[in-house]
Design a protein around this motif. Structure first.
Motif, PDB file in Angstrom:
ATOM      1  N   ARG A  38     -41.749 -40.465  23.317  1.00 38.97           N
ATOM      2  CA  ARG A  38     -40.815 -41.268  24.096  1.00 38.97           C
ATOM      3  C   ARG A  38     -40.902 -40.887  25.566  1.00 38.97           C
ATOM      4  NH1 ARG A  38     -38.763 -40.380  19.187  1.00 38.97           N
ATOM      5  NH2 ARG A  38     -37.842 -38.370  19.619  1.00 38.97           N
ATOM      6  N   LEU A  39     -40.553 -41.826  26.422  1.00 35.10           N
ATOM      7  CA  LEU A  39     -40.596 -41.607  27.860  1.00 35.10           C
ATOM      8  C   LEU A  39     -39.676 -40.460  28.263  1.00 35.10           C
ATOM      9  CD1 LEU A  39     -41.629 -42.530  30.627  1.00 35.10           C
ATOM     10  CD2 LEU A  39     -39.698 -44.110  30.712  1.00 35.10           C
ATOM     11  N   SER A  40     -38.528 -40.367  27.637  1.00 39.96           N
ATOM     12  CA  SER A  40     -37.596 -39.286  27.987  1.00 39.96           C
ATOM     13  C   SER A  40     -38.192 -37.923  27.644  1.00 39.96           C
ATOM     14  CB  SER A  40     -36.261 -39.480  27.273  1.00 39.96           C
ATOM     15  OG  SER A  40     -36.440 -39.429  25.879  1.00 39.96           O
ATOM     16  N   ASP A  41     -38.965 -37.827  26.559  1.00 42.61           N
ATOM     17  CA  ASP A  41     -39.625 -36.572  26.219  1.00 42.61           C
ATOM     18  C   ASP A  41     -40.658 -36.207  27.283  1.00 42.61           C
ATOM     19  OD1 ASP A  41     -38.179 -36.536  23.860  1.00 42.61           O
ATOM     20  OD2 ASP A  41     -39.787 -37.443  22.694  1.00 42.61           O
ATOM     21  N   LEU A  42     -41.416 -37.190  27.711  1.00 42.83           N
ATOM     22  CA  LEU A  42     -42.437 -36.964  28.721  1.00 42.83           C
ATOM     23  C   LEU A  42     -41.819 -36.532  30.048  1.00 42.83           C
ATOM     24  CD1 LEU A  42     -45.465 -37.193  29.437  1.00 42.83           C
ATOM     25  CD2 LEU A  42     -44.988 -39.545  30.114  1.00 42.83           C
ATOM     26  N   LEU A  43     -40.803 -37.253  30.498  1.00 46.64           N
ATOM     27  CA  LEU A  43     -40.144 -36.910  31.763  1.00 46.64           C
ATOM     28  C   LEU A  43     -39.442 -35.560  31.676  1.00 46.64           C
ATOM     29  CD1 LEU A  43     -38.704 -40.379  32.810  1.00 46.64           C
ATOM     30  CD2 LEU A  43     -40.731 -39.217  33.698  1.00 46.64           C
ATOM     31  N   GLY A  44     -38.882 -35.266  30.537  1.00 44.53           N
ATOM     32  CA  GLY A  44     -38.239 -33.961  30.357  1.00 44.53           C
ATOM     33  C   GLY A  44     -39.233 -32.820  30.457  1.00 44.53           C
ATOM     34  N   GLY A  45     -40.417 -32.991  29.872  1.00 44.19           N
ATOM     35  CA  GLY A  45     -41.457 -31.967  29.962  1.00 44.19           C
ATOM     36  C   GLY A  45     -41.941 -31.771  31.376  1.00 44.19           C
ATOM     37  N   ILE A  46     -42.140 -32.875  32.093  1.00 45.58           N
ATOM     38  CA  ILE A  46     -42.576 -32.784  33.485  1.00 45.58           C
ATOM     39  C   ILE A  46     -41.497 -32.117  34.338  1.00 45.58           C
ATOM     40  CG2 ILE A  46     -43.126 -34.152  35.536  1.00 45.58           C
ATOM     41  CD1 ILE A  46     -44.532 -36.135  33.627  1.00 45.58           C
ATOM     42  N   GLY A  47     -40.248 -32.470  34.120  1.00 43.14           N
ATOM     43  CA  GLY A  47     -39.146 -31.843  34.854  1.00 43.14           C
ATOM     44  C   GLY A  47     -39.049 -30.358  34.573  1.00 43.14           C
ATOM     45  N   PHE A  48     -39.299 -29.969  33.344  1.00 39.52           N
ATOM     46  CA  PHE A  48     -39.268 -28.556  32.977  1.00 39.52           C
ATOM     47  C   PHE A  48     -40.352 -27.786  33.722  1.00 39.52           C
ATOM     48  CE2 PHE A  48     -40.374 -25.015  30.146  1.00 39.52           C
ATOM     49  CZ  PHE A  48     -39.142 -24.393  30.052  1.00 39.52           C
ATOM     50  N   ILE A  49     -41.546 -28.370  33.789  1.00 37.46           N
ATOM     51  CA  ILE A  49     -42.654 -27.716  34.493  1.00 37.46           C
ATOM     52  C   ILE A  49     -42.339 -27.590  35.982  1.00 37.46           C
ATOM     53  CG2 ILE A  49     -45.061 -28.011  35.199  1.00 37.46           C
ATOM     54  CD1 ILE A  49     -45.523 -29.249  32.386  1.00 37.46           C
ATOM     55  N   PHE A  50     -41.821 -28.662  36.591  1.00 33.34           N
ATOM     56  CA  PHE A  50     -41.452 -28.596  38.008  1.00 33.34           C
ATOM     57  C   PHE A  50     -40.340 -27.571  38.244  1.00 33.34           C
ATOM     58  CE2 PHE A  50     -43.423 -32.868  38.735  1.00 33.34           C
ATOM     59  CZ  PHE A  50     -44.283 -32.462  39.745  1.00 33.34           C
ATOM     60  N   GLY A  51     -39.412 -27.486  37.334  1.00 34.14           N
ATOM     61  CA  GLY A  51     -38.332 -26.514  37.465  1.00 34.14           C
ATOM     62  C   GLY A  51     -38.837 -25.085  37.415  1.00 34.14           C
TER      63      GLY A  51
END
Length: 66
Positions: A38-51
């Motif tokens: 899901r898109l939310s899973d993808l965006l959450g993973g990217i946000g985690f990496i940026f964080g």
């Protein structure tokens, strides 16, 4: 008494078969839904990496007392 037990066992087997036949497609559909990315899973993973990256860069850039 043995006839009643045999009938009960046969009835139980019939019910289990009918329930399995009805629930099987629902299980498959639920599994397909759970496996989908899901898109939310993808965006959450990217946000985690940026964080994590931001936290590491902040930690490196702190002034050290001399």
């Amino acid at each position: 008494m043995a006839t009643a037990a045999l009938d009960k066992a046969a009835l139980e087997q019939l019910v289990q078969t009918a329930v399995a036949r009805e629930v099987g497609p629902l299980r498959m559909e639920l599994q397909r839904y759970a496996d989908r990315l899901r898109l939310s899973d993808l965006l959450g993973g990217i946000g985690f990496i940026f964080g994590l990256t931001g936290g590491a860069l902040w930690w490196r850039s702190r002034k050290r007392p001399q």
